[in-house]
Design a protein around this motif. Structure first.
Motif, mmCIF file in Angstrom:
data_model
loop_
_atom_site.group_PDB
_atom_site.id
_atom_site.type_symbol
_atom_site.label_atom_id
_atom_site.label_comp_id
_atom_site.label_asym_id
_atom_site.label_seq_id
_atom_site.Cartn_x
_atom_site.Cartn_y
_atom_site.Cartn_z
ATOM 1 N N ILE A 104 49.109 34.108 -52.219
ATOM 2 C CA ILE A 104 48.901 35.532 -52.486
ATOM 3 C C ILE A 104 47.442 35.783 -52.865
ATOM 4 C CG2 ILE A 104 49.438 37.424 -54.087
ATOM 5 C CD1 ILE A 104 52.319 36.262 -54.220
ATOM 6 N N GLU A 105 46.905 34.981 -53.765
ATOM 7 C CA GLU A 105 45.538 35.183 -54.261
ATOM 8 C C GLU A 105 44.478 34.994 -53.183
ATOM 9 O OE1 GLU A 105 44.309 36.358 -57.200
ATOM 10 O OE2 GLU A 105 46.382 36.729 -57.789
ATOM 11 N N LEU A 106 44.710 34.079 -52.243
ATOM 12 C CA LEU A 106 43.710 33.809 -51.208
ATOM 13 C C LEU A 106 43.882 34.687 -49.970
ATOM 14 C CD1 LEU A 106 43.536 29.910 -51.381
ATOM 15 C CD2 LEU A 106 41.994 31.573 -52.434
ATOM 16 N N ASP A 107 45.054 35.310 -49.820
ATOM 17 C CA ASP A 107 45.322 36.151 -48.651
ATOM 18 C C ASP A 107 44.280 37.263 -48.551
ATOM 19 O OD1 ASP A 107 46.799 36.934 -46.369
ATOM 20 O OD2 ASP A 107 47.734 38.533 -47.545
ATOM 21 N N GLY A 108 43.690 37.396 -47.382
ATOM 22 C CA GLY A 108 42.697 38.436 -47.156
ATOM 23 C C GLY A 108 41.281 38.048 -47.529
ATOM 24 N N GLN A 109 41.100 36.895 -48.167
ATOM 25 C CA GLN A 109 39.764 36.447 -48.529
ATOM 26 C C GLN A 109 39.023 35.966 -47.280
ATOM 27 O OE1 GLN A 109 38.343 36.427 -51.819
ATOM 28 N NE2 GLN A 109 40.094 37.808 -51.967
ATOM 29 N N PRO A 110 37.727 36.260 -47.166
ATOM 30 C CA PRO A 110 36.967 35.790 -46.007
ATOM 31 C C PRO A 110 37.064 34.271 -45.857
ATOM 32 C CG PRO A 110 35.656 37.299 -47.327
ATOM 33 C CD PRO A 110 36.902 36.997 -48.113
ATOM 34 N N GLY A 111 37.413 33.832 -44.674
ATOM 35 C CA GLY A 111 37.505 32.401 -44.395
ATOM 36 C C GLY A 111 38.877 31.798 -44.592
ATOM 37 N N PHE A 112 39.831 32.547 -45.168
ATOM 38 C CA PHE A 112 41.164 31.992 -45.412
ATOM 39 C C PHE A 112 42.073 32.266 -44.224
ATOM 40 C CE2 PHE A 112 45.536 32.271 -47.169
ATOM 41 C CZ PHE A 112 45.666 30.939 -47.536
ATOM 42 N N VAL A 113 42.564 31.186 -43.610
ATOM 43 C CA VAL A 113 43.488 31.286 -42.472
ATOM 44 C C VAL A 113 44.678 30.376 -42.787
ATOM 45 C CG1 VAL A 113 43.781 31.019 -39.990
ATOM 46 C CG2 VAL A 113 41.527 31.616 -40.923
ATOM 47 N N PRO A 114 45.822 30.940 -43.224
ATOM 48 C CA PRO A 114 46.963 30.111 -43.620
ATOM 49 C C PRO A 114 47.428 29.147 -42.530
ATOM 50 C CG PRO A 114 47.348 32.403 -44.209
ATOM 51 C CD PRO A 114 46.093 32.362 -43.402
ATOM 52 N N GLY A 115 47.317 29.535 -41.269
ATOM 53 C CA GLY A 115 47.757 28.682 -40.165
ATOM 54 C C GLY A 115 46.932 27.416 -39.998
ATOM 55 N N TRP A 116 45.778 27.358 -40.638
ATOM 56 C CA TRP A 116 44.920 26.164 -40.551
ATOM 57 C C TRP A 116 45.316 25.086 -41.550
ATOM 58 C CZ3 TRP A 116 39.245 28.356 -40.112
ATOM 59 C CH2 TRP A 116 39.115 29.009 -38.876
ATOM 60 N N ILE A 117 46.193 25.397 -42.480
ATOM 61 C CA ILE A 117 46.579 24.439 -43.514
ATOM 62 C C ILE A 117 47.699 23.577 -42.957
ATOM 63 C CG2 ILE A 117 47.264 24.114 -45.916
ATOM 64 C CD1 ILE A 117 46.513 27.115 -46.324
ATOM 65 N N GLU A 118 47.368 22.347 -42.583
ATOM 66 C CA GLU A 118 48.353 21.466 -41.955
ATOM 67 C C GLU A 118 47.991 20.023 -42.215
ATOM 68 O OE1 GLU A 118 46.312 21.720 -37.536
ATOM 69 O OE2 GLU A 118 48.168 22.782 -37.906
ATOM 70 N N ALA A 119 48.906 19.135 -41.841
ATOM 71 C CA ALA A 119 48.688 17.706 -42.039
ATOM 72 C C ALA A 119 49.397 16.921 -40.947
ATOM 73 C CB ALA A 119 49.209 17.272 -43.410
#
Length: 192
Positions: free
Chosen positions: A65-80
């Motif tokens: 929630i806190e990082l959503d909308g922040q420049p550079g934050f793309v949730p789909g890039w968080i993977e392993a």
């Protein structure tokens, strides 16, 4: 005759040890392979005081929630991706995670922040007599100079064959009061 019997027993024991050794390696490989696969982030939790990273006036520990909308934050890039290493007894946890990188301007007591993605690799080593993998962690220092902060250390927690946590010791900027807060970010990954 006595020598022949001893020789036969010795060869039989060597063969049984070889078979046992092969079976152990095969069992280890099967068990470790169940950990391998592609994982995506399920949650990002801040284990520290409540923070308002996005400046909306609402402090939270839920960093999705806190990082959503922040420049550079793309949730789909968080993977392993978890793969078996060539030694056959280790796993490689290769993770892409976002980090809030903070720049301090000491002459004016002002901070700025940006989101950067880090490639974090942690190798875990299998100890069959323990029944679960034991983990060694790499240390990731992202302090580029005396006034730039990011991830200090990353390590694994709560590992199973379908999920794991990647924990990162780091700092966040509480925008509401322009203050750096220390804590741990817990990225929970789930196998796809």
């Amino acid at each position: 005759m006595n020598k022949s019997i001893l020789h036969f027993i010795f060869i039989g024991l060597v063969c049984m040890m070889c078979l046992y050794s092969c079976t152990e390696k095969e069992n280890n490989g099967v068990r470790l392979s169940s950990y391998c696969g592609h994982y995506t982030v399920e949650s990002i939790f801040w284990a520290g005081e409540f923070v308002d990273v996005n400046g909306d006036g609402i402090a939270s520990r839920d960093l999705l929630i806190e990082l959503d909308g922040q420049p550079g934050f793309v949730p789909g890039w968080i993977e392993a991706d978890v793969t078996l290493c060539q030694d056959g007894i280790s796993l490689s946890y290769d993770c892409a995670i976002p980090a809030v990188v903070i720049r301090e301007y000491p002459e004016s007591s002002i901070y700025s922040q940006t989101i950067m993605y880090y490639g974090v690799q942690i190798i875990s080593t299998w100890h069959p007599d323990w029944g679960t993998p034991s983990f060694t962690s790499g240390v990731y220092n992202s302090r580029l100079d005396a006034y730039t902060y990011g991830i200090n250390r990353a390590y694994l927690n709560n590992v199973s064959d379908s999920s794991f946590e990647l924990c990162a010791d780091c700092v966040l900027l509480n925008v509401k009061d322009n203050r750096i807060v220390e804590g741990v970010v817990r990225f929970t990954f789930k196998k796809q």
